[in-house]
Design a protein around this motif. Structure first.
Motif, PDB file in Angstrom:
ATOM      1  N   GLU A 179      -3.583  19.621 -18.482  1.00  0.00           N
ATOM      2  CA  GLU A 179      -4.667  20.047 -19.380  1.00  0.00           C
ATOM      3  C   GLU A 179      -5.743  20.849 -18.660  1.00  0.00           C
ATOM      4  O   GLU A 179      -6.319  21.772 -19.242  1.00  0.00           O
ATOM      5  N   VAL A 180      -6.034  20.517 -17.404  1.00  0.00           N
ATOM      6  CA  VAL A 180      -7.091  21.242 -16.674  1.00  0.00           C
ATOM      7  C   VAL A 180      -6.519  22.196 -15.619  1.00  0.00           C
ATOM      8  O   VAL A 180      -7.269  22.790 -14.861  1.00  0.00           O
ATOM      9  N   GLN A 181      -5.192  22.320 -15.585  1.00  0.00           N
ATOM     10  CA  GLN A 181      -4.506  23.205 -14.625  1.00  0.00           C
ATOM     11  C   GLN A 181      -4.808  22.821 -13.184  1.00  0.00           C
ATOM     12  O   GLN A 181      -5.089  23.675 -12.332  1.00  0.00           O
ATOM     13  N   ALA A 182      -4.782  21.517 -12.924  1.00  0.00           N
ATOM     14  CA  ALA A 182      -5.029  21.013 -11.571  1.00  0.00           C
ATOM     15  C   ALA A 182      -3.726  20.957 -10.780  1.00  0.00           C
ATOM     16  O   ALA A 182      -2.640  20.971 -11.356  1.00  0.00           O
ATOM     17  N   MET A 183      -3.859  20.856  -9.460  1.00  0.00           N
ATOM     18  CA  MET A 183      -2.682  20.699  -8.615  1.00  0.00           C
ATOM     19  C   MET A 183      -2.059  19.320  -8.849  1.00  0.00           C
ATOM     20  O   MET A 183      -2.730  18.380  -9.253  1.00  0.00           O
ATOM     21  N   SER A 184      -0.775  19.237  -8.546  1.00  0.00           N
ATOM     22  CA  SER A 184      -0.057  17.970  -8.672  1.00  0.00           C
ATOM     23  C   SER A 184      -0.569  16.955  -7.651  1.00  0.00           C
ATOM     24  O   SER A 184      -0.746  17.291  -6.477  1.00  0.00           O
ATOM     25  N   PRO A 185      -0.785  15.695  -8.078  1.00  0.00           N
ATOM     26  CA  PRO A 185      -1.142  14.647  -7.110  1.00  0.00           C
ATOM     27  C   PRO A 185      -0.068  14.498  -6.032  1.00  0.00           C
ATOM     28  O   PRO A 185      -0.364  14.110  -4.904  1.00  0.00           O
ATOM     29  N   MET A 186       1.186  14.844  -6.385  1.00  0.00           N
ATOM     30  CA  MET A 186       2.277  14.723  -5.426  1.00  0.00           C
ATOM     31  C   MET A 186       2.172  15.823  -4.365  1.00  0.00           C
ATOM     32  O   MET A 186       2.417  15.602  -3.193  1.00  0.00           O
ATOM     33  N   PHE A 187       1.782  17.019  -4.788  1.00  0.00           N
ATOM     34  CA  PHE A 187       1.602  18.132  -3.850  1.00  0.00           C
ATOM     35  C   PHE A 187       0.458  17.820  -2.882  1.00  0.00           C
ATOM     36  O   PHE A 187       0.522  18.160  -1.709  1.00  0.00           O
ATOM     37  N   LEU A 188      -0.575  17.167  -3.399  1.00  0.00           N
ATOM     38  CA  LEU A 188      -1.740  16.826  -2.570  1.00  0.00           C
ATOM     39  C   LEU A 188      -1.467  15.622  -1.665  1.00  0.00           C
ATOM     40  O   LEU A 188      -2.269  15.324  -0.785  1.00  0.00           O
ATOM     41  N   GLY A 189      -0.375  14.912  -1.931  1.00  0.00           N
ATOM     42  CA  GLY A 189       0.145  13.836  -1.089  1.00  0.00           C
ATOM     43  C   GLY A 189      -0.864  12.966  -0.374  1.00  0.00           C
ATOM     44  O   GLY A 189      -1.373  11.988  -0.912  1.00  0.00           O
ATOM     45  N   GLY A 190      -1.156  13.326   0.885  1.00  0.00           N
ATOM     46  CA  GLY A 190      -2.034  12.509   1.719  1.00  0.00           C
ATOM     47  C   GLY A 190      -3.435  12.365   1.155  1.00  0.00           C
ATOM     48  O   GLY A 190      -4.031  11.293   1.234  1.00  0.00           O
ATOM     49  N   LEU A 191      -3.963  13.422   0.556  1.00  0.00           N
ATOM     50  CA  LEU A 191      -5.302  13.355  -0.036  1.00  0.00           C
ATOM     51  C   LEU A 191      -5.305  12.372  -1.210  1.00  0.00           C
ATOM     52  O   LEU A 191      -6.221  11.563  -1.358  1.00  0.00           O
ATOM     53  N   THR A 192      -4.249  12.428  -2.026  1.00  0.00           N
ATOM     54  CA  THR A 192      -4.117  11.496  -3.152  1.00  0.00           C
ATOM     55  C   THR A 192      -4.071  10.058  -2.637  1.00  0.00           C
ATOM     56  O   THR A 192      -4.771   9.181  -3.154  1.00  0.00           O
ATOM     57  N   ALA A 193      -3.256   9.811  -1.606  1.00  0.00           N
ATOM     58  CA  ALA A 193      -3.129   8.452  -1.050  1.00  0.00           C
ATOM     59  C   ALA A 193      -4.469   7.964  -0.496  1.00  0.00           C
ATOM     60  O   ALA A 193      -4.862   6.814  -0.710  1.00  0.00           O
ATOM     61  N   ARG A 194      -5.201   8.845   0.209  1.00  0.00           N
ATOM     62  CA  ARG A 194      -6.510   8.475   0.750  1.00  0.00           C
ATOM     63  C   ARG A 194      -7.486   8.132  -0.371  1.00  0.00           C
ATOM     64  O   ARG A 194      -8.238   7.156  -0.287  1.00  0.00           O
ATOM     65  N   ALA A 195      -7.481   8.940  -1.433  1.00  0.00           N
ATOM     66  CA  ALA A 195      -8.406   8.703  -2.555  1.00  0.00           C
ATOM     67  C   ALA A 195      -8.067   7.391  -3.265  1.00  0.00           C
ATOM     68  O   ALA A 195      -8.963   6.627  -3.630  1.00  0.00           O
ATOM     69  N   MET A 196      -6.770   7.130  -3.464  1.00  0.00           N
ATOM     70  CA  MET A 196      -6.367   5.888  -4.144  1.00  0.00           C
ATOM     71  C   MET A 196      -6.723   4.665  -3.295  1.00  0.00           C
ATOM     72  O   MET A 196      -7.172   3.649  -3.820  1.00  0.00           O
ATOM     73  N   ARG A 197      -6.565   4.784  -1.973  1.00  0.00           N
ATOM     74  CA  ARG A 197      -6.939   3.683  -1.079  1.00  0.00           C
ATOM     75  C   ARG A 197      -8.456   3.457  -1.125  1.00  0.00           C
ATOM     76  O   ARG A 197      -8.932   2.319  -1.191  1.00  0.00           O
ATOM     77  N   LEU A 198      -9.203   4.556  -1.102  1.00  0.00           N
ATOM     78  CA  LEU A 198     -10.664   4.470  -1.164  1.00  0.00           C
ATOM     79  C   LEU A 198     -11.104   3.812  -2.474  1.00  0.00           C
ATOM     80  O   LEU A 198     -12.033   2.998  -2.476  1.00  0.00           O
ATOM     81  N   ARG A 199     -10.422   4.152  -3.558  1.00  0.00           N
ATOM     82  CA  ARG A 199     -10.751   3.544  -4.856  1.00  0.00           C
ATOM     83  C   ARG A 199     -10.565   2.025  -4.793  1.00  0.00           C
ATOM     84  O   ARG A 199     -11.390   1.271  -5.319  1.00  0.00           O
ATOM     85  N   ALA A 200      -9.477   1.586  -4.156  1.00  0.00           N
ATOM     86  CA  ALA A 200      -9.225   0.142  -4.017  1.00  0.00           C
ATOM     87  C   ALA A 200     -10.303  -0.519  -3.160  1.00  0.00           C
ATOM     88  O   ALA A 200     -10.801  -1.606  -3.486  1.00  0.00           O
ATOM     89  N   LEU A 201     -10.693   0.132  -2.061  1.00  0.00           N
ATOM     90  CA  LEU A 201     -11.760  -0.401  -1.204  1.00  0.00           C
ATOM     91  C   LEU A 201     -13.081  -0.506  -1.963  1.00  0.00           C
ATOM     92  O   LEU A 201     -13.784  -1.507  -1.877  1.00  0.00           O
ATOM     93  N   MET A 202     -13.413   0.549  -2.722  1.00  0.00           N
ATOM     94  CA  MET A 202     -14.667   0.558  -3.484  1.00  0.00           C
ATOM     95  C   MET A 202     -14.655  -0.508  -4.583  1.00  0.00           C
ATOM     96  O   MET A 202     -15.667  -1.163  -4.827  1.00  0.00           O
ATOM     97  N   ALA A 203     -13.512  -0.678  -5.234  1.00  0.00           N
ATOM     98  CA  ALA A 203     -13.405  -1.699  -6.292  1.00  0.00           C
ATOM     99  C   ALA A 203     -13.708  -3.085  -5.722  1.00  0.00           C
ATOM    100  O   ALA A 203     -14.371  -3.907  -6.370  1.00  0.00           O
ATOM    101  N   ASN A 204     -13.254  -3.341  -4.497  1.00  0.00           N
ATOM    102  CA  ASN A 204     -13.533  -4.622  -3.838  1.00  0.00           C
ATOM    103  C   ASN A 204     -15.018  -4.818  -3.580  1.00  0.00           C
ATOM    104  O   ASN A 204     -15.483  -5.939  -3.436  1.00  0.00           O
ATOM    105  N   GLN A 205     -15.759  -3.718  -3.507  1.00  0.00           N
ATOM    106  CA  GLN A 205     -17.210  -3.787  -3.283  1.00  0.00           C
ATOM    107  C   GLN A 205     -17.987  -3.661  -4.596  1.00  0.00           C
ATOM    108  O   GLN A 205     -19.209  -3.556  -4.589  1.00  0.00           O
ATOM    109  N   GLY A 206     -17.265  -3.623  -5.718  1.00  0.00           N
ATOM    110  CA  GLY A 206     -17.932  -3.554  -7.017  1.00  0.00           C
ATOM    111  C   GLY A 206     -18.392  -2.161  -7.416  1.00  0.00           C
ATOM    112  O   GLY A 206     -19.235  -2.006  -8.299  1.00  0.00           O
ATOM    113  N   VAL A 207     -17.847  -1.130  -6.752  1.00  0.00           N
ATOM    114  CA  VAL A 207     -18.218   0.249  -7.072  1.00  0.00           C
ATOM    115  C   VAL A 207     -17.045   0.918  -7.779  1.00  0.00           C
ATOM    116  O   VAL A 207     -15.948   1.005  -7.222  1.00  0.00           O
TER     117      VAL A 207
END
Length: 197
Positions: free
Chosen positions: A86-114
């Motif tokens: 819908e927004v013509q963004a790059m594939s999360p799969m193409f971004l690979g490592g950046l996607t994995a880092r962001a998803m990990r960061l999201r999990a870390l932040m969720a543990n801190q209530g953010v």
């Protein structure tokens, strides 16, 4: 507290391309990670210092829903989420490592209530500043974009953005502001992952 959120343009880990924006003392501040520093650690430290309740980040936080099935259909989309299309963004799969880092960061932040939510500055530009040309292509266009953006903000910029990464961090913050004010547009499938503008 109103507008207690952080906008983040998320870049490669050591490239110095990660920037963040947040309101402090009634002005919009921007920070940028230095080249050679670990952007993930830098961002976690900034979150500790600034204590946002939500982070709006320019990075995929989910994968295409094909990956949620034990045996997905061969016709499933393994590359793009509905929101990416819908927004013509790059594939999360193409971004690979950046996607994995962001998803990990999201999990870390969720543990801190953010909470961590996804946004996409290029779509914010298409939506909010369609009259301008040269976004991310022409460094000389940055002052015009900054001036136009300043007119849409409720806050004065503490300093003008020095590059497109800082400008995008402000756009991420603005998408967060629009979301907090119930003025945002949500792209994609809620079960697969939304992009908020």
């Amino acid at each position: 507290m109103e507008d207690n959120h952080l906008g983040v343009d998320f870049g490669s880990k050591l490239a110095g391309t990660t920037a963040a924006a947040m309101v402090q003392q009634g002005e919009l501040y921007v920070w940028q990670c230095e080249k050679g520093n670990d952007a993930d650690q830098w961002l976690q430290e900034l979150v500790r210092q600034q204590s946002p309740n939500v982070i709006y980040i320019d990075a995929p936080l989910t994968l295409p829903k094909a990956y949620g099935f034990a045996v997905p259909s061969p016709a499933a989309d393994f590359f793009y989420r509905q929101a990416d299309r819908e927004v013509q963004a790059m594939s999360p799969m193409f971004l690979g490592g950046l996607t994995a880092r962001a998803m990990r960061l999201r999990a870390l932040m969720a543990n801190q209530g953010v909470a961590m939510l996804e946004t996409y500055p290029a779509e914010a530009v298409r939506l909010l500043l369609p009259q301008l040309q040269g976004y991310k292509k022409d460094p000389a266009a940055l002052p015009d974009y900054t001036a136009a953006l300043q007119r849409t903000l409720n806050y004065k910029l503490h300093t003008l953005p020095e590059n497109w990464h800082q400008f995008d961090a402000i756009l991420c913050w603005l998408s967060g502001h629009r979301h907090q004010q119930q003025q945002s547009i949500l792209y994609g499938d809620p079960y697969e992952g939304r992009i908020i503008i």
